[in-house]
Each structure stands twice: as C-alpha cells, then as structure tokens.
Write an enzyme that holds these catalytic residues in place. Structure first.
Site, PDB file in Angstrom:
ATOM      1  N   TYR A 161       0.846  -1.204   0.000  1.00  9.71           N
ATOM      2  CA  TYR A 161       0.000   0.000   0.000  1.00  9.71           C
ATOM      3  C   TYR A 161       0.878   1.250   0.000  1.00  9.71           C
ATOM      4  CZ  TYR A 161      -3.878   3.092   1.437  1.00  9.71           C
ATOM      5  OH  TYR A 161      -4.810   4.100   1.510  1.00  9.71           O
ATOM      6  N   LYS A 165       1.117   4.180  -2.841  1.00  9.82           N
ATOM      7  CA  LYS A 165       0.751   5.568  -2.531  1.00  9.82           C
ATOM      8  C   LYS A 165       1.942   6.515  -2.718  1.00  9.82           C
ATOM      9  CE  LYS A 165      -3.637   4.906  -1.654  1.00  9.82           C
ATOM     10  NZ  LYS A 165      -4.657   5.447  -2.554  1.00  9.82           N
TER      11      LYS A 165
HETATM   12  P1  NAI Z   1     -13.816   2.938   0.422  1.00  6.55           P
HETATM   13  O1  NAI Z   1     -13.476   1.489   0.494  1.00  6.55           O
HETATM   14  O2  NAI Z   1     -14.877   3.481   1.299  1.00  6.55           O
HETATM   15  O3  NAI Z   1     -14.120   3.365  -1.085  1.00  6.55           O
HETATM   16  C1  NAI Z   1     -13.298   2.916  -2.118  1.00  6.55           C
HETATM   17  C2  NAI Z   1     -14.128   2.759  -3.376  1.00  6.55           C
HETATM   18  O4  NAI Z   1     -13.256   2.304  -4.426  1.00  6.55           O
HETATM   19  C3  NAI Z   1     -15.234   1.709  -3.233  1.00  6.55           C
HETATM   20  O5  NAI Z   1     -16.447   2.243  -3.698  1.00  6.55           O
HETATM   21  C4  NAI Z   1     -14.771   0.567  -4.101  1.00  6.55           C
HETATM   22  O6  NAI Z   1     -15.839  -0.177  -4.697  1.00  6.55           O
HETATM   23  C5  NAI Z   1     -13.947   1.296  -5.141  1.00  6.55           C
HETATM   24  N1  NAI Z   1     -12.994   0.407  -5.823  1.00  6.55           N
HETATM   25  C6  NAI Z   1     -12.181  -0.524  -5.287  1.00  6.55           C
HETATM   26  N2  NAI Z   1     -11.506  -1.155  -6.240  1.00  6.55           N
HETATM   27  C7  NAI Z   1     -11.882  -0.594  -7.413  1.00  6.55           C
HETATM   28  C8  NAI Z   1     -11.516  -0.809  -8.770  1.00  6.55           C
HETATM   29  N3  NAI Z   1     -10.647  -1.764  -9.127  1.00  6.55           N
HETATM   30  N4  NAI Z   1     -12.079  -0.027  -9.708  1.00  6.55           N
HETATM   31  C9  NAI Z   1     -12.990   0.916  -9.373  1.00  6.55           C
HETATM   32  N5  NAI Z   1     -13.388   1.158  -8.120  1.00  6.55           N
HETATM   33  C10 NAI Z   1     -12.833   0.409  -7.151  1.00  6.55           C
HETATM   34  O7  NAI Z   1     -12.441   3.695   0.719  1.00  6.55           O
HETATM   35  P2  NAI Z   1     -12.101   5.231   1.067  1.00  6.55           P
HETATM   36  O8  NAI Z   1     -11.625   5.250   2.453  1.00  6.55           O
HETATM   37  O9  NAI Z   1     -13.147   6.141   0.625  1.00  6.55           O
HETATM   38  O10 NAI Z   1     -10.805   5.392   0.158  1.00  6.55           O
HETATM   39  C11 NAI Z   1     -10.760   6.173  -1.024  1.00  6.55           C
HETATM   40  C12 NAI Z   1      -9.313   6.408  -1.374  1.00  6.55           C
HETATM   41  O11 NAI Z   1      -8.704   7.130  -0.303  1.00  6.55           O
HETATM   42  C13 NAI Z   1      -8.479   5.147  -1.559  1.00  6.55           C
HETATM   43  O12 NAI Z   1      -7.573   5.348  -2.627  1.00  6.55           O
HETATM   44  C14 NAI Z   1      -7.737   5.023  -0.237  1.00  6.55           C
HETATM   45  O13 NAI Z   1      -6.539   4.306  -0.386  1.00  6.55           O
HETATM   46  C15 NAI Z   1      -7.505   6.489   0.091  1.00  6.55           C
HETATM   47  N6  NAI Z   1      -7.249   6.806   1.475  1.00  6.55           N
HETATM   48  C16 NAI Z   1      -8.173   6.500   2.446  1.00  6.55           C
HETATM   49  C17 NAI Z   1      -7.910   6.853   3.760  1.00  6.55           C
HETATM   50  C18 NAI Z   1      -8.876   6.556   4.863  1.00  6.55           C
HETATM   51  O14 NAI Z   1      -8.488   6.699   6.037  1.00  6.55           O
HETATM   52  N7  NAI Z   1     -10.107   6.178   4.604  1.00  6.55           N
HETATM   53  C19 NAI Z   1      -6.655   7.539   4.141  1.00  6.55           C
HETATM   54  C20 NAI Z   1      -5.786   7.828   3.032  1.00  6.55           C
HETATM   55  C21 NAI Z   1      -6.080   7.473   1.758  1.00  6.55           C
END
Ligand code: NAI
Length: 256
Positions: A161, A165
C-alpha cells in the site's frame, strides 16, 4: 445543501472513481453541490447508483458507470460514457483504492502485492492515460489523484500500500510537468485517517485497533470524508490555478 445553479462548477463535468463509497462519494456530492454534472465510476454498480440517487436528491445531475480501474477497456468505456452523457471532462478525481492485508514485507504474497499495485497505482495511471487526451482536446482540465499519509511515510505491515501511494505522488509530479503548459493541472491528496467503510473494514469492530488508529491523529478524531472532498473540489477549481504537482496533506496533523 442543494446544488448551486451558479456554482464554481456549473456547466462543468467531474469524473470520480471510487465514487460509490467513502471519500469518492463525498467528493461526487461536493462536485454536484458546486454545480458540476458528475460521473460516478466504480466497480460497485449498486454503490455508484446510490451516490447518483443522493446527488439527484439535492437537485444535481449524475450518471453511474461501472468501471474497474485496472481494466483498460472499462476505463475507456467509462470516459466514453462521460463524453456521451455530458459532452466534456473538466475535473477527474482518480480515487479508487483498496486496503492491503496487513503483513510484514517478506510475508506479502506476490498476488497481494500485484492486486494492491494494480488498483492503487496502475489504476491511477490508466485513468490519467485516457482522461488527459480528452482534456487536451478541449484545452484544459484538472486532475486530482488520491495518495495517502502512506504516500509520504512508511507504515509497518503495509509495504504494498505504501509503495503504491508513494508511487501516486511520483506519477502525479511527473504528469503535472508533462501537461502544465497545456493548461492541465495535476495534483494529489494525502488524506489522514478518514471515517469511511475502508477504515471500518480495517478496524473490524476491534476497539483496541480503533484506539490505536485514533492515537495517530493529533486532532483526536478521524477526518470526515467531506473534509477531504472540500480539498479536492478546491484543487480542481480556478481558485487553485497555480497549484501544480502538489501533494496536499489533509490529515489533522498526523504526519507533522
Ligand atoms: P472505500 O473502500 O470506502 O471506497 C473505495 C471505493 O473504491 C469503493 O467504492 C470501491 O468499490 C472502489 N474500488 C475498489 N476497487 C476498485 C476498482 N478496481 N475499480 C474501481 N473502483 C474500485 O475507501 P475510502 O476510504 O473512501 O478510500 C478512497 C481512497 O482514499 C483510496 O484510494 C484510499 O486508499 C484512500 N485513502 C483512504 C484513507 C482513509 O483513512 N479512509 C486515508 C488515506 C487514503
């Protein structure tokens, strides 16, 4: 809050990957509130449709498009649908991402390494590869890629990860230089711990784990997804017209 008919994105079109959940959903809604027509792209069609419903509920315009960001044809189709539905692409938020199964570097199976890199890094590249020509054709645009606190520091048990990133920031900086003279601004965001379904999966109902995560946040709480969304909308707006190749940390002081 209803959508703004005279908003900073009125008449503009935003494309959001990972728009079915968490940060992506909050950002799709924030773009809609600012007046944009929104394309909610996600591997989860049901979740994307629910985001569209939420946008329509506040008077906005949106479509849901199935898109696995690791699949070239699906990315191309999703962007074709964007142009068919709304005629242009002004802002792209390449945000789809997955968490890594926590384990020390030498224990990571190759298949897990490849899975995390494919979505979190290659997926961002693929989206930009097909978004940029559309923006070049219309004379400009803005792109934001989702990195993380894990893009600027290491985390134990998270090498795949963290590598993806960190890669997103390098990719963002290079692409930003490639296209700044073509009126396309490309930036990244580095959210801190944000209250989303991803974080709830990581916590897995374990109160000790929740406390350990919260202890990393000097603010004493997680970010609300809307706090990340606001930054993305700003980065894509004309108010950020000289912000280029930047990795904006939005983390309540976690990495200070
Ligand atoms: P989440 O799991 O709530 O949402 C992620 C979305 O991406 C989901 O709707 C999922 O279906 C979609 N997804 C997964 N694989 C996919 C693919 N191959 N193609 C298209 N869509 C796909 O996660 P969240 O927390 O909203 O994360 C969003 C972004 O923020 C991610 O890149 C995560 O790594 C990043 N992030 C999140 C943090 C957190 O604390 N929640 C902190 C730092 C970064």
């Amino acid at each position: 809050m209803a959508t703004n008919k005279n908003g900073i994105f009125t008449g503009k079109v935003a494309f959001v990957t990972g728009g079915a959940s968490g940060i992506g959903r909050a950002t799709a809604l924030a773009f809609a509130r600012a007046g944009a027509s929104v394309v909610v792209a996600d591997i989860s069609e049901q979740g994307a449709q629910e985001t569209v419903r939420l946008i329509e509920e506040i008077g906005g315009r949106a479509i849901a498009v199935r898109c696995d960001v690791t699949q070239t044809e699906e990315v191309k189709t999703a962007l074709d649908r964007t142009i068919e539905a709304f005629g242009r692409l002004d802002a792209a938020f390449n945000n789809a991402g997955i968490e890594q199964a926590p384990m020390a570097t030498a224990d990571i199976p190759e298949v897990e390494w490849d899975r995390v890199i494919a979505v979190n890094l290659r997926g961002v590249f693929l989206c930009m590869k097909y978004e940029i020509p559309l923006m070049l054709k219309q004379g400009g645009g803005a792109i934001v890629n989702t990195s993380s606190g894990a893009g600027i520091k290491g985390f134990r048990d998270g090498a795949a990860y963290v590598t993806a990133k960190h890669g997103v920031i390098g990719l963002t900086r290079s692409a930003a230089l490639d296209y700044v003279s073509h009126n396309i601004r490309i930036n990244a965001i580095c959210p801190g711990i944000t209250s989303t379904p991803m974080i709830e999966r990581i916590i897995g109902g374990d109160d000790v784990m929740r406390e350990q995560l919260l202890a990393q946040e000097p603010a004493g709480r997680m970010a609300h997804p809307e706090e990340i969304a606001n930054a993305v909308v700003w980065l894509c707006s004309d108010a950020a017209s000289f912000v280029v190749g930047h990795a904006l940390v939005i983390d309540g002081g976690q990495t200070v």
